[in-house]
Design a protein around this motif. Structure first.
Motif, mmCIF file in Angstrom:
data_model
loop_
_atom_site.group_PDB
_atom_site.id
_atom_site.type_symbol
_atom_site.label_atom_id
_atom_site.label_comp_id
_atom_site.label_asym_id
_atom_site.label_seq_id
_atom_site.Cartn_x
_atom_site.Cartn_y
_atom_site.Cartn_z
ATOM 1 N N MET A 264 59.283 2.218 48.472
ATOM 2 C CA MET A 264 57.868 2.039 48.155
ATOM 3 C C MET A 264 57.608 0.674 47.532
ATOM 4 N N ILE A 265 58.501 0.236 46.653
ATOM 5 C CA ILE A 265 58.338 -1.091 46.070
ATOM 6 C C ILE A 265 58.573 -2.168 47.124
ATOM 7 N N ALA A 266 59.501 -1.916 48.045
ATOM 8 C CA ALA A 266 59.697 -2.852 49.151
ATOM 9 C C ALA A 266 58.437 -2.937 50.007
ATOM 10 N N CYS A 267 57.758 -1.806 50.199
ATOM 11 C CA CYS A 267 56.489 -1.813 50.941
ATOM 12 C C CYS A 267 55.451 -2.658 50.215
ATOM 13 N N VAL B 128 53.447 1.409 41.642
ATOM 14 C CA VAL B 128 53.374 2.562 40.739
ATOM 15 C C VAL B 128 54.091 3.760 41.351
ATOM 16 N N PHE B 129 53.864 4.004 42.635
ATOM 17 C CA PHE B 129 54.568 5.095 43.314
ATOM 18 C C PHE B 129 56.080 4.901 43.213
ATOM 19 N N GLY B 130 56.537 3.681 43.453
ATOM 20 C CA GLY B 130 57.964 3.411 43.411
ATOM 21 C C GLY B 130 58.556 3.615 42.035
ATOM 22 N N ILE C 240 57.451 5.444 39.496
ATOM 23 C CA ILE C 240 57.461 6.847 39.067
ATOM 24 C C ILE C 240 58.546 7.632 39.800
ATOM 25 N N ASN C 241 58.776 7.343 41.069
ATOM 26 C CA ASN C 241 59.852 8.025 41.789
ATOM 27 C C ASN C 241 61.221 7.648 41.233
ATOM 28 N N ILE C 242 61.393 6.393 40.855
ATOM 29 C CA ILE C 242 62.667 5.966 40.275
ATOM 30 C C ILE C 242 62.885 6.629 38.917
ATOM 31 N N VAL C 243 61.836 6.687 38.106
ATOM 32 C CA VAL C 243 61.944 7.359 36.807
ATOM 33 C C VAL C 243 62.276 8.837 37.000
ATOM 34 N N HIS C 244 61.631 9.461 37.974
ATOM 35 C CA HIS C 244 61.936 10.866 38.257
ATOM 36 C C HIS C 244 63.384 11.032 38.689
ATOM 37 N N ALA C 245 63.880 10.118 39.514
ATOM 38 C CA ALA C 245 65.274 10.194 39.963
ATOM 39 C C ALA C 245 66.229 10.154 38.778
ATOM 40 N N VAL C 246 65.951 9.265 37.840
ATOM 41 C CA VAL C 246 66.805 9.158 36.650
ATOM 42 C C VAL C 246 66.743 10.446 35.832
ATOM 43 N N GLY C 247 65.532 10.994 35.677
ATOM 44 C CA GLY C 247 65.369 12.202 34.883
ATOM 45 C C GLY C 247 66.067 13.407 35.479
ATOM 46 N N THR C 248 65.877 13.625 36.774
ATOM 47 C CA THR C 248 66.474 14.813 37.387
ATOM 48 C C THR C 248 67.982 14.656 37.554
ATOM 49 N N PHE C 249 68.454 13.416 37.773
ATOM 50 C CA PHE C 249 69.902 13.196 37.805
ATOM 51 C C PHE C 249 70.515 13.515 36.441
ATOM 52 N N THR C 250 69.846 13.092 35.383
ATOM 53 C CA THR C 250 70.329 13.383 34.033
ATOM 54 C C THR C 250 70.379 14.883 33.791
ATOM 55 N N ALA D 191 41.248 1.646 35.307
ATOM 56 C CA ALA D 191 40.844 3.038 35.091
ATOM 57 C C ALA D 191 41.839 3.998 35.738
ATOM 58 N N PHE D 192 42.306 3.643 36.924
ATOM 59 C CA PHE D 192 43.289 4.476 37.624
ATOM 60 C C PHE D 192 44.576 4.578 36.803
ATOM 61 N N LEU D 193 45.068 3.447 36.324
ATOM 62 C CA LEU D 193 46.310 3.444 35.552
ATOM 63 C C LEU D 193 46.144 4.171 34.226
ATOM 64 N N LEU D 194 44.970 4.035 33.603
ATOM 65 C CA LEU D 194 44.717 4.729 32.341
ATOM 66 C C LEU D 194 44.685 6.239 32.550
ATOM 67 N N CYS D 195 44.019 6.673 33.607
ATOM 68 C CA CYS D 195 43.972 8.101 33.928
ATOM 69 C C CYS D 195 45.367 8.629 34.229
ATOM 70 N N LEU D 196 46.142 7.844 34.950
ATOM 71 C CA LEU D 196 47.509 8.241 35.279
ATOM 72 C C LEU D 196 48.353 8.361 34.018
ATOM 73 N N ALA D 197 48.261 7.368 33.140
ATOM 74 C CA ALA D 197 49.058 7.379 31.916
ATOM 75 C C ALA D 197 48.691 8.561 31.023
ATOM 76 N N ALA D 198 47.394 8.833 30.902
ATOM 77 C CA ALA D 198 46.955 9.958 30.069
ATOM 78 C C ALA D 198 47.468 11.280 30.634
ATOM 79 N N GLY D 199 47.402 11.417 31.954
ATOM 80 C CA GLY D 199 47.884 12.640 32.582
ATOM 81 C C GLY D 199 49.383 12.822 32.427
#
Length: 325
Positions: free
Chosen positions: A76-79, A127-129, A131-141, A201-209
């Motif tokens: 996604m980041i490459a995209c 942002v998609f990339g 969050i997916n990388i952070v999720h990968a680290v979390g679930t691997f842990t 606004a999009f990033l703020l809404c995302l962060a709050a959620g």
């Protein structure tokens, strides 16, 4: 920022290989008998796979399949890097514009490439990339330590990935209702480029959620409320995202060309993945020492489902002045 994003795909590919190498070394080397996770709060999940209690990676199949999310994040980041390069190479970005979104002065697009929010605003793919990388680290842990700390990171990451798609669906619905449906003339790049305030606004809404979702991810596996809460939360966000997407697609049906079959396949894949996930918990066709594990299949299939949805959004084609001719 320009050079970092432009080379993000190569940089993250290197990081990915480095992480894989370190994990393989840790799983088979000195840490394999060190009980590395002894100081963490033990919280074993209800999975079929046998616990290698003194290994660094205690559930190898469940843990290593989490790299599918890491690979998806890198792609996604490459995209984003490719989209940014395309915007620059065709002179579609003003010198004052935000390199990842914001105001642009251009009105023409390349006929061979779809025009849509994802391609016109590379920050969304970044942002998609991430969050997916952070999720990968979390679930691997989580599957390496079988601990509460990892479980919280895993669940919060899973929630965040789905919530991101919900936010994107809401953004597209608002943008479609305000900009696309109301405009009579053919669409241009300036219609697809989000202003800075919209991105903020999009990033703020995302962060709050994400912060709120992290707060409800604290229950251990041993708590009877955990499984129902996780299932209900995921199902609710998926349903809301689908409703918002359906409303958007209906509002702009005459202005876009898309591939709805990707959404259908993604939903079916998610349902099948959930079935294997439940079979794993119920110990149906369970072989604790097998490389194939139902929960591991859940990881790969849900990643595939999310990747299909991302591909749908990135390849949606708006009818522009060029495509209308």
């Amino acid at each position: 920022m320009h050079s970092v994003i432009a080379h993000a795909d190569a940089l993250l590919a290197f990081v990915y290989l480095a992480i894989v190498g370190l994990v393989v070394y840790a799983a088979t080397g000195p840490l394999s008998d060190a009980n590395f996770w002894a100081s963490y709060t033990q919280d074993p999940g209800p999975w079929c796979e046998r616990d290698r209690s003194r290994a660094f990676v205690r559930e190898p199949s469940n843990a290593f399949t989490d790299f599918s999310f890491l690979a998806a994040g890198i792609c996604m980041i490459a995209c984003a890097a490719r989209d940014l390069k395309h915007l620059r190479s065709h002179g579609l970005e003003s010198q004052q514009a935000n390199p990842l979104g914001g105001t642009t002065q251009a009105s023409s697009v390349n006929k061979a490439r779809p025009l849509n929010l994802i391609r016109a605003n590379p920050i969304l793919s970044v942002v998609f990339g991430v969050i997916n990388i952070v999720h990968a680290v979390g679930t691997f842990t989580n599957h390496s330590c079988r601990c509460l700390e990892g479980h919280i990171l895993d669940v919060a990451g899973m929630y965040s990935v789905i919530y991101l798609f919900l936010c994107l669906s809401a953004l597209k619905y608002i943008h479609g209702a305000v900009v696309l449906a109301a405009k009579e003339k053919p669409l241009t790049l300036s219609d697809a480029t989000l202003p800075d305030r919209a991105i903020a606004a999009f990033l703020l809404c995302l962060a709050a959620g994400v912060f709120g979702l992290y707060q409800i991810s604290q229950l251990p596996y041993s708590d009877a409320r955990t499984a129902p809460r996780e299932t209900l939360t995921v199902a609710s966000m998926v349903i809301v995202a689908l409703i918002l997407h359906a409303a958007y697609a209906h509002a702009v049906r005459s202005r876009i060309a898309s591939q709805p079959r990707l959404i259908v396949i993604a939903v079916l894949l998610l349902i099948a993945a959930f079935g294997l996930h439940q079979m794993d918990i119920a110990r149906i066709l369970c072989n604790p020492d097998s490389l194939f594990q139902g929960h591991a299949a859940w990881h790969v299939m849900t990643c595939g489902s999310l990747s299909l949805v991302y591909s749908y959004h990135r390849n949606e084609r708006w009818r522009t002045s060029e495509t209308s001719q």
